[in-house]
Design an enzyme around this catalytic site. Sequence first.
Site, PDB file in Angstrom:
ATOM      1  N   HIS B  37       0.836  -1.211   0.000  1.00 56.13           N
ATOM      2  CA  HIS B  37       0.000   0.000   0.000  1.00 56.13           C
ATOM      3  C   HIS B  37       0.868   1.257   0.000  1.00 56.13           C
ATOM      4  CE1 HIS B  37      -2.776  -2.912   2.179  1.00 56.13           C
ATOM      5  NE2 HIS B  37      -3.564  -2.476   1.218  1.00 56.13           N
ATOM      6  N   GLN B 148      -1.551  -4.605  -8.409  1.00 56.31           N
ATOM      7  CA  GLN B 148      -1.708  -5.637  -9.440  1.00 56.31           C
ATOM      8  C   GLN B 148      -1.988  -7.010  -8.830  1.00 56.31           C
ATOM      9  OE1 GLN B 148       1.436  -5.610 -12.552  1.00 56.31           O
ATOM     10  NE2 GLN B 148       1.497  -7.825 -12.231  1.00 56.31           N
ATOM     11  N   ASP B 150      -4.406  -7.803  -7.178  1.00 60.17           N
ATOM     12  CA  ASP B 150      -5.807  -8.072  -7.502  1.00 60.17           C
ATOM     13  C   ASP B 150      -6.021  -7.817  -9.002  1.00 60.17           C
ATOM     14  OD1 ASP B 150      -7.107  -8.568  -4.781  1.00 60.17           O
ATOM     15  OD2 ASP B 150      -5.943  -6.751  -4.433  1.00 60.17           O
ATOM     16  N   ARG B 187      -3.917 -10.047   4.765  1.00 57.19           N
ATOM     17  CA  ARG B 187      -4.300 -11.341   5.347  1.00 57.19           C
ATOM     18  C   ARG B 187      -3.086 -12.142   5.843  1.00 57.19           C
ATOM     19  NH1 ARG B 187      -8.175 -10.718   1.224  1.00 57.19           N
ATOM     20  NH2 ARG B 187     -10.337 -10.867   1.944  1.00 57.19           N
TER      21      ARG B 187
END
Lengths: 285, 285
Positions: B37, B148, B150, B187
Amino acid sequence: MEILYTAAALQAHAENCRQAGQRIALVPTMGALHEGHLQLVRAAAAVSDVVIVSIFVNPTQFNNAEDFQLYPRLPKADTVLLEPAGCTAVFLPSVEEMYPQPTVMHFDFGALERVMEGAHRPGHFNGVATVVSKLFHLSRPHQAYFGQKDWQQVTIVRQLVADLSFDVELVSFPTVREADGLAMSSRNRRLSGEARTVAPRLYEALTLAATLVLAQQESPAAVRQAAVAHIEGEPAFQLEYFEVADAHTLQPLNAWEAGQQVVICLAAFLGGIRLIDNVVLSVPK
Amino acid sequence: MEILYTAAALQAHAENCRQAGQRIALVPTMGALHEGHLQLVRAAAAVSDVVIVSIFVNPTQFNNAEDFQLYPRLPKADTVLLEPAGCTAVFLPSVEEMYPQPTVMHFDFGALERVMEGAHRPGHFNGVATVVSKLFHLSRPHQAYFGQKDWQQVTIVRQLVADLSFDVELVSFPTVREADGLAMSSRNRRLSGEARTVAPRLYEALTLAATLVLAQQESPAAVRQAAVAHIEGEPAFQLEYFEVADAHTLQPLNAWEAGQQVVICLAAFLGGIRLIDNVVLSVPK
């Protein structure tokens, strides 16, 4: 009055207006303008610095290719009418300009589009929501003006705006009628003289239904039956639907609820021309 | 750095920035920020006056209630990381702020969402497209940054932007990896020590597949089989899908085409945690 042909020109125009602190109103139309459209433009001009009128016969909202081909196109006459009404910019894009590549995404509005226009014109509201989203993104309006004659369209665009948090205020404007009650419509131009004479019967049926609702002597089914009988008394009509529905959910009513807003909507063919109309009223308390 | 909690505050902020002629970048996130991020934020800050980072765990894109509940939420730690990366405003809305009324409208992206994440997470991309549309409308970005990792999400958001003529440029940023190759993910925090040790095997399988594609000795099915065997060599994995697909249409490949862009995507559960990853490459000419 500016005339803009490209998406990029409209975007740049809107951005300039926004940067200058101006209030933008959008009046989306398919052209062949009549007094109903002009009243929307005048209302917009009364409260906005910039009034953008889009004229675009949107192919993706037509389920009938012939209806799309025969839809009246009068951009020159339209442009002449718009300036005195207070329009400051006309957006006149080509189909290629609005749809430079095939659209993949589809909208589904659930129960709102399983009735009336949505039920009889498959894909219609996907096309409407797509082109309205594009026009909102290109013109960045503070307000957008829609005619109440397309009640289901207004309801669905309102849902679209809420569901996607579009930063635009919708203004829904009462249907403008001819002296004999016929709702103004670009399709009225295509009526024969004979058809035009009987056309007001549609609004007569709606006012009959409204009167019966206000009298509260009859069930929704009985109101519907009486109004349908009035239309079918003239064999030139082929009624497509006549619905007595909740004005917000658009679902047909089986009983009245005090204070409920009701919409009575119809679509009928007359000499091959498809006409729609509606009235909105509240059930007495 | 401003912290904004309401849709109205974000809208007003964006409008002020636009009026001042500033370039706005949006980085939509679900928080629990990692280096992936932060690289998006730094890239945005390098070319924008204003970098808005949204942190919103969007319920409508979770098809699994437990995954939604257990998704890490660390807004304070996130906020501390963002300012030095160049973020100028954080948007931290509640669910009620983003969804003040139930959403009626649904998006359908056809074949693009019948595969991979869309096939295994029903409704996921409707939720993504809805929240991304809302964030675009509230923050009015010139550019929006997506990771990218996702890939299918980026493809679908790109289609959304084209199909609705959103006035925003999408920037897709390469996946950031741990030293051992594991794709960074919020996650990953939920992986046990043991699971974390074997997790890099997913990227090993992707690089194995990419090597085989570049060598052009094997069919797509054989490449897939070899990579799947590598993952399944470790019994802790439950592979959900492993696809060798066209990078744009996302449809599985039966044969190679010279110059074609290929994406190799996977999803696997490891100790109950669902991980995804992909690599993109071109078939040699």
